[in-house]
Scaffold this active site. Structure first.
Site, mmCIF file in Angstrom:
data_model
loop_
_atom_site.group_PDB
_atom_site.id
_atom_site.type_symbol
_atom_site.label_atom_id
_atom_site.label_comp_id
_atom_site.label_asym_id
_atom_site.label_seq_id
_atom_site.Cartn_x
_atom_site.Cartn_y
_atom_site.Cartn_z
ATOM 1 N N LYS A 113 0.823 -1.215 0.000
ATOM 2 C CA LYS A 113 0.000 0.000 0.000
ATOM 3 C C LYS A 113 0.853 1.260 0.000
ATOM 4 O O LYS A 113 0.602 2.181 -0.763
ATOM 5 C CB LYS A 113 -0.926 0.033 1.237
ATOM 6 C CG LYS A 113 -1.910 -1.108 1.326
ATOM 7 C CD LYS A 113 -2.881 -0.916 2.494
ATOM 8 C CE LYS A 113 -2.251 -0.871 3.858
ATOM 9 N NZ LYS A 113 -1.644 -2.154 4.297
ATOM 10 N N ARG B 260 -8.609 1.024 10.273
ATOM 11 C CA ARG B 260 -8.244 -0.372 10.489
ATOM 12 C C ARG B 260 -9.243 -1.097 11.373
ATOM 13 O O ARG B 260 -9.082 -2.293 11.613
ATOM 14 C CB ARG B 260 -6.875 -0.438 11.150
ATOM 15 C CG ARG B 260 -5.738 -0.624 10.119
ATOM 16 C CD ARG B 260 -4.479 -0.501 10.887
ATOM 17 N NE ARG B 260 -3.351 -1.240 10.498
ATOM 18 C CZ ARG B 260 -2.299 -0.709 9.862
ATOM 19 N NH1 ARG B 260 -2.346 0.506 9.390
ATOM 20 N NH2 ARG B 260 -1.220 -1.426 9.674
ATOM 21 N N ARG C 97 12.070 -7.464 4.621
ATOM 22 C CA ARG C 97 12.353 -6.035 4.394
ATOM 23 C C ARG C 97 13.524 -5.547 5.259
ATOM 24 O O ARG C 97 13.564 -5.795 6.460
ATOM 25 C CB ARG C 97 11.085 -5.233 4.728
ATOM 26 C CG ARG C 97 11.235 -3.749 4.559
ATOM 27 C CD ARG C 97 9.898 -3.074 4.403
ATOM 28 N NE ARG C 97 9.007 -3.263 5.552
ATOM 29 C CZ ARG C 97 7.758 -2.822 5.579
ATOM 30 N NH1 ARG C 97 7.246 -2.193 4.545
ATOM 31 N NH2 ARG C 97 7.004 -3.025 6.642
ATOM 32 N N ARG D 218 12.848 -3.325 10.676
ATOM 33 C CA ARG D 218 11.884 -2.703 11.577
ATOM 34 C C ARG D 218 11.517 -3.726 12.654
ATOM 35 O O ARG D 218 11.306 -4.892 12.329
ATOM 36 C CB ARG D 218 10.615 -2.364 10.776
ATOM 37 C CG ARG D 218 10.403 -0.891 10.533
ATOM 38 C CD ARG D 218 9.336 -0.627 9.508
ATOM 39 N NE ARG D 218 7.979 -0.987 9.921
ATOM 40 C CZ ARG D 218 6.893 -0.700 9.197
ATOM 41 N NH1 ARG D 218 7.003 -0.050 8.058
ATOM 42 N NH2 ARG D 218 5.698 -1.065 9.603
ATOM 43 N N ARG E 136 0.640 -9.268 13.202
ATOM 44 C CA ARG E 136 0.043 -8.184 12.392
ATOM 45 C C ARG E 136 -0.948 -8.754 11.377
ATOM 46 O O ARG E 136 -1.998 -8.162 11.124
ATOM 47 C CB ARG E 136 1.146 -7.386 11.679
ATOM 48 C CG ARG E 136 1.947 -6.533 12.636
ATOM 49 C CD ARG E 136 3.231 -6.027 12.006
ATOM 50 N NE ARG E 136 3.011 -5.052 10.956
ATOM 51 C CZ ARG E 136 3.933 -4.701 10.062
ATOM 52 N NH1 ARG E 136 5.131 -5.263 10.078
ATOM 53 N NH2 ARG E 136 3.660 -3.792 9.157
HETATM 54 P P1 AMP Z 1 1.709 0.311 9.000
HETATM 55 O O1 AMP Z 1 2.990 0.953 8.627
HETATM 56 O O2 AMP Z 1 0.508 0.938 8.350
HETATM 57 O O3 AMP Z 1 1.728 -1.191 8.813
HETATM 58 O O4 AMP Z 1 1.511 0.561 10.574
HETATM 59 C C1 AMP Z 1 2.465 0.126 11.520
HETATM 60 C C2 AMP Z 1 1.813 -0.022 12.887
HETATM 61 O O5 AMP Z 1 1.266 1.241 13.289
HETATM 62 C C3 AMP Z 1 0.656 -0.984 12.954
HETATM 63 O O6 AMP Z 1 1.068 -2.333 13.143
HETATM 64 C C4 AMP Z 1 -0.114 -0.441 14.157
HETATM 65 O O7 AMP Z 1 0.535 -0.784 15.359
HETATM 66 C C5 AMP Z 1 0.034 1.050 13.976
HETATM 67 N N1 AMP Z 1 -1.060 1.628 13.139
HETATM 68 C C6 AMP Z 1 -0.938 2.224 11.922
HETATM 69 N N2 AMP Z 1 -2.130 2.650 11.470
HETATM 70 C C7 AMP Z 1 -3.035 2.305 12.426
HETATM 71 C C8 AMP Z 1 -4.445 2.455 12.549
HETATM 72 N N3 AMP Z 1 -5.177 3.040 11.595
HETATM 73 N N4 AMP Z 1 -5.028 1.965 13.681
HETATM 74 C C9 AMP Z 1 -4.323 1.393 14.661
HETATM 75 N N5 AMP Z 1 -2.989 1.205 14.608
HETATM 76 C C10 AMP Z 1 -2.341 1.666 13.508
#
Ligand code: AMP
Length: 214
Positions: free
Chosen positions: A10, A85, A124, A157, A168
């Site tokens: 994404k 989410r 990654r 990461r 996740r």
């Molecule tokens: P991402 O880079 O979008 O995969 O986000 C990394 C982490 O940030 C996720 O595993 C969550 O812990 C947190 N996170 C990001 N966006 C959200 C969201 N909309 N709601 C809750 N947690 C989020």
């Protein structure tokens, strides 16, 4: 709005879309990582959830998005990436948008098999010095652990470590996947895009889905 599991690509596609078509990119993951780097209170509160692969509480996320949206001109298109989410975030977003006379008009759902997602995430590696990103399965650096571009030491990461990746993906299935039926019933236009393909091919379909073919 860009929906899909972690690792589906994404972020990569969103950056390209906003570059080529002009829109405001709202990635809650990026905003949270920036808050952590800056050491803000929000960043500190979010850290323990992120490192475990859990979702940050809805109220914190909705405050963050509200604040971000207040800085976007009314005529500017917004691309949400990694948000919402949960169903609570989606209904919260509806309230925020309704107040400013806007609505979600297009949802694009990126899909890929689970083993591809696991390899994309757990493979990654990135360079903290120059930002280059590699993947030990798909695009490894010439020399293991060393950045091809600047010679920096590559890092993973914390939330891309194997156990956290599994968590996740499970969190996605339990809490985020239900949004597909939420938006199906919501009247938004929904397009599914197979994202386990060449990035350029995925982008063509993505751009077409949001109404701006390339
Ligand atoms: P991402 O880079 O979008 O995969 O986000 C990394 C982490 O940030 C996720 O595993 C969550 O812990 C947190 N996170 C990001 N966006 C959200 C969201 N909309 N709601 C809750 N947690 C989020």
């Amino acid at each position: 709005m860009l929906l899909g599991p972690p690792g589906v690509g994404k972020g990569t596609q969103a950056v390209r879309l906003v570059d080529e078509m002009g829109a405001e990119h709202v990635s809650t993951g990026d905003l949270l990582r920036a808050a952590r780097r800056e050491g803000t209170e929000l960043g500190q509160r979010a850290q323990r959830y992120m490192d475990k692969g859990e979702l940050v509480p809805d109220s914190l996320i909705l405050d963050l998005v509200r604040e971000q949206l207040s800085e976007v001109a009314a005529a500017t298109d917004v691309l949400f990436d990694g948000f919402p989410r949960t169903t609570a975030q989606a209904t919260g977003l509806d309230v925020v948008l309704e107040r400013v006379g806007r609505s979600v008009d297009t949802v694009v759902l990126f899909e890929a098999p689970e083993d591809t997602l696991v390899q994309r995430l757990s493979g990654r590696r990135s360079c903290p010095d120059c930002g280059a990103v590699f993947n030990t399965y798909f695009s490894p650096p010439d020399s293991e652990g060393v950045c091809d571009r600047c010679g920096g030491t590559l890092v993973q990461r914390v939330d891309d470590e194997a156990e956290t990746v599994k968590r996740r993906l499970q969190v996605y299935l339990d809490q985020t996947a239900p949004l597909v039926s939420f938006y199906d019933a919501h009247g938004a236009r929904m397009t599914r895009v197979a994202a386990d393909r060449d990035v350029d091919d995925v982008f063509v379909d993505f751009a077409a889905a949001v109404g701006g073919g390339v």
